[in-house]
Design an enzyme around this catalytic site. Structure first.
Site, PDB file in Angstrom:
ATOM      1  N   MET A   1       0.841  -1.159   0.000  1.00  0.00           N
ATOM      2  CA  MET A   1       0.000   0.000   0.000  1.00  0.00           C
ATOM      3  C   MET A   1       0.899   1.239   0.000  1.00  0.00           C
ATOM      4  O   MET A   1       1.446   1.603   1.031  1.00  0.00           O
ATOM      5  CB  MET A   1      -0.915  -0.056   1.224  1.00  0.00           C
ATOM      6  CG  MET A   1      -1.451   1.247   1.668  1.00  0.00           C
ATOM      7  SD  MET A   1      -2.707   1.197   2.970  1.00  0.00           S
ATOM      8  CE  MET A   1      -2.108   0.082   4.165  1.00  0.00           C
ATOM      9  N   PRO A   2       1.053   1.893  -1.134  1.00  0.00           N
ATOM     10  CA  PRO A   2       1.884   3.099  -1.204  1.00  0.00           C
ATOM     11  C   PRO A   2       1.268   4.254  -0.422  1.00  0.00           C
ATOM     12  O   PRO A   2       0.050   4.430  -0.387  1.00  0.00           O
ATOM     13  CB  PRO A   2       1.932   3.434  -2.691  1.00  0.00           C
ATOM     14  CG  PRO A   2       1.544   2.174  -3.385  1.00  0.00           C
ATOM     15  CD  PRO A   2       0.624   1.465  -2.463  1.00  0.00           C
ATOM     16  N   TYR A   3       2.157   5.027   0.194  1.00  0.00           N
ATOM     17  CA  TYR A   3       1.774   6.227   0.930  1.00  0.00           C
ATOM     18  C   TYR A   3       2.721   7.333   0.482  1.00  0.00           C
ATOM     19  O   TYR A   3       3.938   7.183   0.563  1.00  0.00           O
ATOM     20  CB  TYR A   3       1.913   5.974   2.433  1.00  0.00           C
ATOM     21  CG  TYR A   3       1.839   7.219   3.279  1.00  0.00           C
ATOM     22  CD1 TYR A   3       0.620   7.766   3.650  1.00  0.00           C
ATOM     23  CD2 TYR A   3       3.001   7.856   3.708  1.00  0.00           C
ATOM     24  CE1 TYR A   3       0.559   8.912   4.433  1.00  0.00           C
ATOM     25  CE2 TYR A   3       2.946   8.993   4.494  1.00  0.00           C
ATOM     26  CZ  TYR A   3       1.730   9.517   4.849  1.00  0.00           C
ATOM     27  OH  TYR A   3       1.679  10.639   5.619  1.00  0.00           O
TER      28      TYR A   3
END
Length: 72
Positions: A1-3
């Site tokens: 999950m990219p942030y």
């Protein structure tokens, strides 16, 4: 999950500009890293001019001197 966290000075960035940034960053993460856009988080944090320093001065002071980050 990219942030992805984007920090900008609080100088009138509009809701539409924020939406364009979020959409563009999400698209780039999807294209380059092959990540699901539904799981990509983008946070835009606005920082007060007195709370951001550059070259030894507060950005508020630099703005008073006419120094900006705008393209010429």
């Amino acid at each position: 999950m990219p942030y992805v966290k984007v920090e900008v000075t609080r100088e009138g960035i509009t809701r539409e500009q924020k939406q364009t940034l979020i959409k563009g960053i999400t698209g780039l993460i999807t294209e380059v890293l092959n990540k699901d856009p539904q799981l990509t988080h983008v946070v835009i944090q606005e920082i007060e001019l007195d709370d951001w320093g550059f070259a030894g001065d507060q950005v508020s002071v630099l703005r008073e001197q006419g120094i900006t980050a705008d393209k010429k």
